[in-house]
Scaffold this active site. Structure first.
Site, short mmCIF file in Angstrom:
data_model
loop_
_atom_site.label_atom_id
_atom_site.label_comp_id
_atom_site.label_asym_id
_atom_site.label_seq_id
_atom_site.Cartn_x
_atom_site.Cartn_y
_atom_site.Cartn_z
N CYS A 72 -2.32 -0.02 7.48
CA CYS A 72 -1.63 1.24 7.18
C CYS A 72 -1.93 2.30 8.24
O CYS A 72 -1.04 3.07 8.61
CB CYS A 72 -2.00 1.74 5.79
SG CYS A 72 -1.25 0.75 4.47
N CYS B 177 -6.21 1.65 5.13
CA CYS B 177 -6.71 0.38 5.64
C CYS B 177 -6.25 0.25 7.10
O CYS B 177 -5.45 1.06 7.59
CB CYS B 177 -6.19 -0.79 4.80
SG CYS B 177 -4.42 -1.13 5.02
N GLU C 19 0.75 4.00 1.74
CA GLU C 19 1.19 4.48 3.05
C GLU C 19 2.36 3.66 3.57
O GLU C 19 3.30 4.21 4.16
CB GLU C 19 0.03 4.45 4.06
CG GLU C 19 -1.16 5.29 3.67
CD GLU C 19 -2.20 4.54 2.84
OE1 GLU C 19 -3.33 5.03 2.74
OE2 GLU C 19 -1.88 3.46 2.28
N HIS D 126 0.82 -1.21 0.00
CA HIS D 126 0.00 0.00 0.00
C HIS D 126 0.86 1.26 0.00
O HIS D 126 2.00 1.26 0.46
CB HIS D 126 -0.94 0.00 1.20
CG HIS D 126 -2.06 -0.98 1.06
ND1 HIS D 126 -3.12 -1.02 1.93
CD2 HIS D 126 -2.30 -1.96 0.14
CE1 HIS D 126 -3.96 -1.96 1.56
NE2 HIS D 126 -3.47 -2.56 0.48
#
Length: 145
Positions: free
Chosen positions: A104, A101, A75, A73
């Site tokens: 993250c 999410c 992040e 992801h």
């Protein structure tokens, strides 16, 4: 003469450009960290460096409950890049194209960010983790071209 962008619009447009670096065919997500009104780190979603985005091999379900099994992801890539280059994120503002999410959000909270600004909701987003951890979370409502 061209009109100068306001700082928040600059960050919002910049995070959109960062997302365009994504190699994910399912969703392009970008994130950037700001310290002292300057961008200090960026990240976008995609497979690990040097790895292909091979959703047939790994079973990417393109928007179903599990999501992509290859992509890191945005992040997480942001935090990893900052760590590799010695850029502290303590007190940083993170701008993202989407809400984070669970994993993250936990990672950003552990990195010590103080503020999270997002452009749109992610279907699995859990910004409440950040809020409970004392991070100020805001949706940016300006225009992004």
């Amino acid at each position: 003469m061209q009109t100068r962008l306001e700082r928040d619009e600059y960050f919002a447009r910049s995070v959109g450009l960062v997302a365009r670096r994504s190699s994910c065919s399912r969703a392009a997500v970008g994130a950037l960290a700001v310290q002292d009104r300057r961008i200090v780190a960026t990240g976008y979603n995609g497979p690990p460096p040097g790895q292909p985005c091979d959703h047939e091999e790994l079973g990417c379900d393109h928007g179903q409950s599990e999501g992509c099994l290859r992509a890191i992801h945005a992040e997480a890539n942001l935090v990893a890049w900052a760590a590799r280059h010695g850029v502290p994120l303590l007190g940083a503002t993170v701008w993202s194209t989407h809400t984070p999410c669970r994993a993250c959000a936990q990672l950003l909270l552990s990195a010590g960010i103080s503020e999270f600004v997002f452009l749109k909701d992610y279907r699995l987003g859990e910004p409440s983790i950040l809020i409970r951890g004392g991070v100020e979370v805001m949706r940016w409502h300006g225009n992004v071209l």
